[in-house]
Design a protein around this motif. Structure first.
Motif, PDB file in Angstrom:
ATOM      1  N   LEU A   1       0.881  20.840  -1.867  1.00 20.51           N
ATOM      2  CA  LEU A   1       0.422  20.106  -3.042  1.00 20.51           C
ATOM      3  C   LEU A   1      -1.082  19.869  -2.966  1.00 20.51           C
ATOM      4  O   LEU A   1      -1.612  19.502  -1.913  1.00 20.51           O
ATOM      5  N   THR A   2      -1.752  20.063  -4.082  1.00 23.86           N
ATOM      6  CA  THR A   2      -3.193  19.818  -4.154  1.00 23.86           C
ATOM      7  C   THR A   2      -3.469  18.318  -4.238  1.00 23.86           C
ATOM      8  O   THR A   2      -2.575  17.512  -4.527  1.00 23.86           O
ATOM      9  N   GLN A   3      -4.731  17.930  -4.022  1.00 26.50           N
ATOM     10  CA  GLN A   3      -5.119  16.526  -4.160  1.00 26.50           C
ATOM     11  C   GLN A   3      -4.870  16.029  -5.577  1.00 26.50           C
ATOM     12  O   GLN A   3      -4.416  14.905  -5.778  1.00 26.50           O
ATOM     13  N   ALA A   4      -5.167  16.873  -6.573  1.00 24.48           N
ATOM     14  CA  ALA A   4      -4.975  16.471  -7.974  1.00 24.48           C
ATOM     15  C   ALA A   4      -3.510  16.156  -8.248  1.00 24.48           C
ATOM     16  O   ALA A   4      -3.190  15.196  -8.946  1.00 24.48           O
ATOM     17  N   ARG A   5      -2.607  16.962  -7.688  1.00 25.29           N
ATOM     18  CA  ARG A   5      -1.183  16.711  -7.911  1.00 25.29           C
ATOM     19  C   ARG A   5      -0.730  15.432  -7.225  1.00 25.29           C
ATOM     20  O   ARG A   5       0.043  14.653  -7.783  1.00 25.29           O
ATOM     21  N   LEU A   6      -1.200  15.191  -6.008  1.00 27.31           N
ATOM     22  CA  LEU A   6      -0.822  13.957  -5.311  1.00 27.31           C
ATOM     23  C   LEU A   6      -1.339  12.737  -6.054  1.00 27.31           C
ATOM     24  O   LEU A   6      -0.676  11.692  -6.102  1.00 27.31           O
ATOM     25  N   GLU A   7      -2.526  12.844  -6.644  1.00 30.00           N
ATOM     26  CA  GLU A   7      -3.062  11.724  -7.422  1.00 30.00           C
ATOM     27  C   GLU A   7      -2.197  11.462  -8.659  1.00 30.00           C
ATOM     28  O   GLU A   7      -1.990  10.312  -9.050  1.00 30.00           O
ATOM     29  N   LYS A   8      -1.698  12.543  -9.274  1.00 32.19           N
ATOM     30  CA  LYS A   8      -0.816  12.393 -10.432  1.00 32.19           C
ATOM     31  C   LYS A   8       0.483  11.680 -10.044  1.00 32.19           C
ATOM     32  O   LYS A   8       0.985  10.822 -10.770  1.00 32.19           O
ATOM     33  N   VAL A   9       1.036  12.065  -8.897  1.00 32.86           N
ATOM     34  CA  VAL A   9       2.277  11.442  -8.431  1.00 32.86           C
ATOM     35  C   VAL A   9       2.029   9.976  -8.069  1.00 32.86           C
ATOM     36  O   VAL A   9       2.861   9.106  -8.352  1.00 32.86           O
ATOM     37  N   ALA A  10       0.862   9.696  -7.463  1.00 33.20           N
ATOM     38  CA  ALA A  10       0.552   8.344  -6.983  1.00 33.20           C
ATOM     39  C   ALA A  10       0.646   7.307  -8.094  1.00 33.20           C
ATOM     40  O   ALA A  10       1.131   6.190  -7.873  1.00 33.20           O
TER      41      ALA A  10
ATOM     42  N   TYR B   1       0.841  -1.190   0.000  1.00 29.40           N
ATOM     43  CA  TYR B   1       0.000   0.000   0.000  1.00 29.40           C
ATOM     44  C   TYR B   1       0.882   1.247   0.000  1.00 29.40           C
ATOM     45  O   TYR B   1       1.851   1.339   0.755  1.00 29.40           O
ATOM     46  N   VAL B   2       0.528   2.185  -0.841  1.00 31.52           N
ATOM     47  CA  VAL B   2       1.259   3.448  -0.946  1.00 31.52           C
ATOM     48  C   VAL B   2       0.358   4.565  -0.416  1.00 31.52           C
ATOM     49  O   VAL B   2      -0.795   4.691  -0.831  1.00 31.52           O
ATOM     50  N   THR B   3       0.881   5.362   0.496  1.00 32.22           N
ATOM     51  CA  THR B   3       0.128   6.480   1.068  1.00 32.22           C
ATOM     52  C   THR B   3       0.897   7.772   0.809  1.00 32.22           C
ATOM     53  O   THR B   3       2.074   7.886   1.147  1.00 32.22           O
ATOM     54  N   LEU B   4       0.228   8.732   0.197  1.00 32.35           N
ATOM     55  CA  LEU B   4       0.844  10.013  -0.127  1.00 32.35           C
ATOM     56  C   LEU B   4       0.156  11.134   0.640  1.00 32.35           C
ATOM     57  O   LEU B   4      -1.066  11.116   0.828  1.00 32.35           O
ATOM     58  N   SER B   5       0.941  12.110   1.040  1.00 33.72           N
ATOM     59  CA  SER B   5       0.393  13.286   1.722  1.00 33.72           C
ATOM     60  C   SER B   5       1.314  14.471   1.492  1.00 33.72           C
ATOM     61  O   SER B   5       2.460  14.310   1.046  1.00 33.72           O
ATOM     62  N   SER B   6       0.803  15.653   1.768  1.00 31.65           N
ATOM     63  CA  SER B   6       1.603  16.874   1.682  1.00 31.65           C
ATOM     64  C   SER B   6       1.497  17.581   3.026  1.00 31.65           C
ATOM     65  O   SER B   6       0.616  18.425   3.227  1.00 31.65           O
ATOM     66  N   PRO B   7       2.366  17.218   3.992  1.00 27.89           N
ATOM     67  CA  PRO B   7       2.263  17.777   5.352  1.00 27.89           C
ATOM     68  C   PRO B   7       2.268  19.299   5.394  1.00 27.89           C
ATOM     69  O   PRO B   7       1.619  19.897   6.261  1.00 27.89           O
ATOM     70  N   ASN B   8       2.976  19.949   4.455  1.00 28.49           N
ATOM     71  CA  ASN B   8       2.971  21.412   4.453  1.00 28.49           C
ATOM     72  C   ASN B   8       1.847  21.999   3.600  1.00 28.49           C
ATOM     73  O   ASN B   8       1.761  23.218   3.420  1.00 28.49           O
TER      74      ASN B   8
END
Length: 493
Positions: free
Chosen positions: A346-355, A336-343
């Protein structure tokens, strides 16, 4: 319908187009007048169901009998068999199935088009997120995005894509189909136009071709590509890990029994930077300046309520919140891969692109070399491909291990590239069929399978209309190296 039957019918369909198109037309130098009969006594069964061929105006069509041969109405049967039929007037050629005119390209929306799409969606309370197709037939083009009373219409030259909270197919009889990404969709007819409806996340997508230029199979492919409009391509750049960073990544994963293979994102938002990789009690944290990527055998989202989304590669993911931080979890292979932007940069759309770019870390770039074919070798490769009917385009590996060397090419029921340390087979057949296998995702996002027919591990994956199988008979190459080499198989120039 099995492939052999479908191929036979397709052959008859070509003849059907030739005869029906020639009747009464004599201007062309290759046209010949004939006397044929409309055979109204012949009925049709397709996969056990009665089928009545009709023209675009709904008029019943009949086969033609000529010299004891029956010719079938091609355009009507193309939709029934879900096989695209195209006519290229420039070359006077009929294409059945994939053709040189049936090429898929990325939609590549301009900044102005993205703004127009997002504005069209912005007026809907709870429905603001923009969705749009990511693929289209080459030559198509987005004309405009228009908001309706309860949805958004994306109007292309050859198709219309409607995104709405309503299922417009609900009140119509239709036919259920399974799309290539596993989604269940429904074909129905509104007036004289065939419509395809499929649920994507919390909304319904309806795809049609009002001018009739796209076949059902083409519309189904376009429907599969409809997803959330995320960061534009220029927001993302390739992560170029240094040798030291790759070593740190691999060491962090190495301590996990049965979980040693390193995974990491291949793309990041422009301006971001990798800071460190840290092993935790049950996973690995890859810490960037603006995001954290955690890879673990555990699904951290399990105990949280959240929202399910479909990523651009078709994977299901889940958004949820821990404290004030939004987290996105998606399963990649066995972890399982979990992505977040603690600061929160990054927008949700960008994190989805990286995922969607998180994949197995293969051989370091320095482990591989480029395959350079001589003019004679290129000629020999193309000659081997030319022996395959309908399979003439030449594909070849462009990457190899640093100490490897290309030796020869040969053909049988596949084209085989012999290297010192590996064999690459390119064939219309999937050699993994019937063997136990393990699914993996290659560094370029392509799905592949490992299988072992004897003592040699083999990797197979599909590229366009063929299957590529790579192995190392002397076992000098690791699986990671072979997977990295696989990403370099491409059409020979």
């Amino acid at each position: 319908m099995n492939k052999n039957i479908k191929r036979t019918v397709a052959t008859m369909m070509i003849a059907g187009m030739t005869v029906s198109g020639a009747a009464g037309v004599y201007a062309g130098t290759n046209m010949e007048k004939i006397n044929a009969f409309l055979n109204h006594s012949i009925g049709f069964k397709i996969n056990g169901s009665t089928y009545i061929p009709k023209d675009e105006n709904g008029n019943k069509l009949a086969p033609i009998t000529y010299h004891d041969t029956t010719y079938l109405p091609v355009r009507a049967l193309s939709n029934a068999l879900n096989t695209p039929i195209q006519y290229d007037s420039k070359t006077n050629t009929i294409y059945i199935g994939t053709s040189t005119t049936d090429q898929w390209v990325l939609t590549n929306y301009t900044a102005a088009q993205l703004d127009e799409i997002k504005k069209a969606f912005a007026g809907f309370d709870g429905f603001e997120t923009a969705y749009a197709p990511q693929m289209m037939i080459k030559g198509d083009a987005l004309l405009k995005a228009a908001a309706t009373a309860d949805g958004v219409n994306l109007l292309f030259k050859n198709m219309t894509v409607n995104v709405s909270p309503r299922d417009y197919s609900h009140d119509y009889d239709g036919t259920t189909v399974i799309l290539s990404n596993g989604a269940t969709a429904k074909w129905y007819t509104q007036g004289k136009t065939s419509m395809l409806s499929v649920k994507v996340d919390d909304r319904y997508v309806t795809v049609s071709s009002p001018n009739g230029k796209l076949s059902k199979s083409q519309l189904e492919k376009a429907a599969v590509s409809v997803t959330k409009v995320g960061a534009i391509q220029t927001d993302l750049v390739k992560v170029s890990y240094t040798a030291a960073q790759l070593d740190e990544l691999k060491k962090a994963f190495a301590g996990f029994d049965g979980f040693e293979t390193a995974y990491a994102p291949q793309m990041m938002v422009n301006g971001d930077v990798l800071q460190k990789t840290v092993a935790t009690a049950d996973g690995v944290n890859i810490v960037f300046e603006n995001m954290t990527v955690n890879v673990s055998p555990r699904d951290y989202s399990h105990d949280y309520e959240g929202t399910t989304v479909t990523l651009s590669n078709g994977a299901k993911a889940k958004w949820y919140k821990i404290g004030d931080t939004l987290m996105l979890t998606v399963k990649v292979d066995d972890r399982y891969v979990t992505l977040s932007s603690p600061n929160a940069n990054l927008t949700q759309a960008r994190l989805e692109k990286v995922a969607v770019t998180v994949t197995k870390v293969g051989a370091a770039q320095t482990d591989l070399a480029t395959v350079t074919y001589t003019a004679a070798q290129t000629k020999a490769i193309k000659e081997e491909y030319a022996k395959f009917d309908g399979f003439t385009a030449a594909y070849a590996p462009t990457k190899m291990a640093k100490d490897d060397a290309f030796q020869k090419v040969a053909s049988g029921d596949s084209v085989i590239f012999w290297f010192k340390h590996m064999n690459v087979q390119i064939s219309p057949r999937d050699y993994s069929f019937g063997y136990d296998s393990t699914n993996v995702t290659l560094p370029n996002g392509v799905k592949a399978k490992w299988f072992t027919p004897s003592d040699t591990a083999m990797l197979t994956f599909q590229i366009d209309d063929r299957y590529v199988t790579i192995s190392s008979a002397d076992n000098s190459l690791t699986k990671a190296q072979i997977e990295q080499i696989a990403t370099g198989v491409a059409k020979l120039k």
